[in-house]
Design a protein around this motif. Structure first.
Motif, PDB file in Angstrom:
ATOM      1  N   PHE A  96       0.806  -1.220   0.000  1.00  0.00           N
ATOM      2  CA  PHE A  96       0.000   0.000   0.000  1.00  0.00           C
ATOM      3  C   PHE A  96       0.839   1.270   0.000  1.00  0.00           C
ATOM      4  N   GLU A  97       2.149   1.127   0.026  1.00  0.00           N
ATOM      5  CA  GLU A  97       2.999   2.283  -0.208  1.00  0.00           C
ATOM      6  C   GLU A  97       2.769   2.843  -1.607  1.00  0.00           C
ATOM      7  N   ASP A  98       2.310   1.986  -2.518  1.00  0.00           N
ATOM      8  CA  ASP A  98       1.918   2.414  -3.861  1.00  0.00           C
ATOM      9  C   ASP A  98       0.470   2.892  -3.802  1.00  0.00           C
ATOM     10  N   PRO A  99       0.199   4.158  -4.053  1.00  0.00           N
ATOM     11  CA  PRO A  99      -1.164   4.671  -3.913  1.00  0.00           C
ATOM     12  C   PRO A  99      -2.164   4.090  -4.907  1.00  0.00           C
ATOM     13  N   SER A 100      -1.684   3.401  -5.938  1.00  0.00           N
ATOM     14  CA  SER A 100      -2.593   2.826  -6.924  1.00  0.00           C
ATOM     15  C   SER A 100      -3.137   1.470  -6.482  1.00  0.00           C
ATOM     16  N   ILE A 101      -2.591   0.903  -5.400  1.00  0.00           N
ATOM     17  CA  ILE A 101      -3.030  -0.404  -4.911  1.00  0.00           C
ATOM     18  C   ILE A 101      -4.161  -0.225  -3.906  1.00  0.00           C
ATOM     19  N   HIS A 102      -5.238  -0.984  -4.106  1.00  0.00           N
ATOM     20  CA  HIS A 102      -6.400  -0.869  -3.215  1.00  0.00           C
ATOM     21  C   HIS A 102      -6.737  -2.164  -2.489  1.00  0.00           C
ATOM     22  N   LEU A 103      -6.336  -3.312  -3.043  1.00  0.00           N
ATOM     23  CA  LEU A 103      -6.648  -4.602  -2.423  1.00  0.00           C
ATOM     24  C   LEU A 103      -5.472  -5.547  -2.659  1.00  0.00           C
ATOM     25  N   VAL A 104      -5.034  -6.223  -1.599  1.00  0.00           N
ATOM     26  CA  VAL A 104      -3.910  -7.158  -1.689  1.00  0.00           C
ATOM     27  C   VAL A 104      -4.359  -8.510  -1.151  1.00  0.00           C
ATOM     28  N   LYS A 105      -4.234  -9.541  -1.983  1.00  0.00           N
ATOM     29  CA  LYS A 105      -4.611 -10.897  -1.607  1.00  0.00           C
ATOM     30  C   LYS A 105      -3.369 -11.729  -1.320  1.00  0.00           C
ATOM     31  N   ALA A 106      -3.477 -12.655  -0.386  1.00  0.00           N
ATOM     32  CA  ALA A 106      -2.401 -13.608  -0.123  1.00  0.00           C
ATOM     33  C   ALA A 106      -2.581 -14.826  -1.012  1.00  0.00           C
ATOM     34  N   ALA A 107      -1.491 -15.257  -1.639  1.00  0.00           N
ATOM     35  CA  ALA A 107      -1.477 -16.501  -2.405  1.00  0.00           C
ATOM     36  C   ALA A 107      -0.642 -17.512  -1.637  1.00  0.00           C
ATOM     37  N   TYR A 108      -1.145 -18.728  -1.490  1.00  0.00           N
ATOM     38  CA  TYR A 108      -0.456 -19.717  -0.664  1.00  0.00           C
ATOM     39  C   TYR A 108      -0.861 -21.117  -1.069  1.00  0.00           C
ATOM     40  N   GLU A 109      -0.102 -22.083  -0.608  1.00  0.00           N
ATOM     41  CA  GLU A 109      -0.457 -23.492  -0.749  1.00  0.00           C
ATOM     42  C   GLU A 109      -1.397 -23.860   0.393  1.00  0.00           C
ATOM     43  N   ARG A 110      -2.342 -24.794   0.122  1.00  0.00           N
ATOM     44  CA  ARG A 110      -3.349 -25.157   1.115  1.00  0.00           C
ATOM     45  C   ARG A 110      -3.421 -26.681   1.283  1.00  0.00           C
ATOM     46  N   PRO A 111      -2.408 -27.304   1.877  1.00  0.00           N
ATOM     47  CA  PRO A 111      -2.463 -28.755   2.064  1.00  0.00           C
ATOM     48  C   PRO A 111      -3.489 -29.132   3.129  1.00  0.00           C
ATOM     49  N   MET A 112      -4.178 -30.237   2.901  1.00  0.00           N
ATOM     50  CA  MET A 112      -5.113 -30.774   3.877  1.00  0.00           C
ATOM     51  C   MET A 112      -4.418 -31.844   4.709  1.00  0.00           C
ATOM     52  N   THR A 113      -5.060 -32.285   5.765  1.00  0.00           N
ATOM     53  CA  THR A 113      -4.437 -33.239   6.681  1.00  0.00           C
ATOM     54  C   THR A 113      -4.132 -34.574   6.014  1.00  0.00           C
ATOM     55  N   ASP A 114      -4.875 -34.927   4.952  1.00  0.00           N
ATOM     56  CA  ASP A 114      -4.622 -36.184   4.261  1.00  0.00           C
ATOM     57  C   ASP A 114      -3.593 -36.036   3.148  1.00  0.00           C
ATOM     58  N   GLY A 115      -3.013 -34.841   3.007  1.00  0.00           N
ATOM     59  CA  GLY A 115      -1.996 -34.614   2.001  1.00  0.00           C
ATOM     60  C   GLY A 115      -2.513 -34.072   0.690  1.00  0.00           C
TER      61      GLY A 115
END
Length: 239
Positions: free
Chosen positions: A104-123
């Motif tokens: 958000f230091e860039d004034p043109s940015i309004h929304l930031v999403k996290a991208a991640y891996e989502r492993p479940m307990t069964d792998g």
């Protein structure tokens, strides 16, 4: 100033961990408790959060749904940037707040999403509603947003001034609704993804995912102009 808003309903087992992660880089940590029947509020308070019952933030009676807690949290927050974190996280990048707030230091940015891996307990890989409902519909109806890996992820940040200008779907369609509405208002370039490693949380049973998928699909179709589809939502706080 960075505010973290954590919507919570019966998450006594994990909310303290989420609060502790949030406090690493936030100036304000708010847990919005949606009438939990367990010790969520006390555990969150003991961990250092300011706990607000959603009924005490506004005089208007609350609507059922996660999005209602987020909408009320924006109203209560003081920071220029509001970071949302789910309360059921078991594993998340400890610097998630800093990662989401820095762009958000860039004034043109309004929304930031996290991208991640989502492993479940069964792998296996998690995000069943994301892969089977949200992303296919976005690719068909909003192709400019098809590259977003986690459109339904609960870890994201928004300018408070931006959040006050858009409606909030009351239920599980809130994330994808905000994604579409912010992109429409400010352009797709106003959205950004940041890599956040690995995320695990409480996996929901199939019957809960079915209702979630229906709410998500309804939100996307309604935003695409499909007639006859209504979603319950709150208007912009300062529309």
């Amino acid at each position: 100033m960075i505010s973290v808003v954590i919507p919570a309903l019966n998450e006594e087992a994990t909310v303290a961990h989420v609060v502790q992660v949030a406090r690493r880089h936030a100036d304000e940590v708010l847990v919005i408790d949606a009438d939990s029947r367990d010790a969520t509020a006390q555990v969150a308070s003991d961990a250092g959060a300011t706990v607000l019952n959603w009924r005490d933030i506004m005089t208007t009676p609350p609507l059922p749904g996660k999005g209602e807690s987020l909408w009320r949290g924006v109203h209560a927050a003081q920071g220029e940037v509001v970071v949302f974190l789910d309360a059921d996280l078991q594993r998340i990048n400890p610097d998630i707040v800093e990662l989401l707030a820095a762009p958000f230091e860039d004034p043109s940015i309004h929304l930031v999403k996290a991208a991640y891996e989502r492993p479940m307990t069964d792998g296996s890989e998690g995000g069943r509603v994301t892969h089977l409902t949200a992303r296919p519909l976005l690719q068909l109806l909003f192709p400019e947003l098809a590259h977003i890996r986690q459109p339904l992820g609960g870890e994201y940040a928004i300018r408070r001034s931006t959040a006050e200008q858009v409606p909030f779907v009351a239920g599980y369609g809130v994330e994808v609704g905000l994604l579409i509405d912010v992109a429409r208002r400010y352009g797709p370039r106003a959205l950004l993804e940041v890599e956040a490693g690995v995320r695990t949380h409480r996996n929901r049973p199939l019957h809960e995912l079915s209702s979630m998928a229906q709410e998500v699909a309804a939100t996307i179709l309604q935003r695409a102009g499909q007639r006859g589809i209504e979603v319950t939502q709150r208007p912009a706080l300062k529309g």
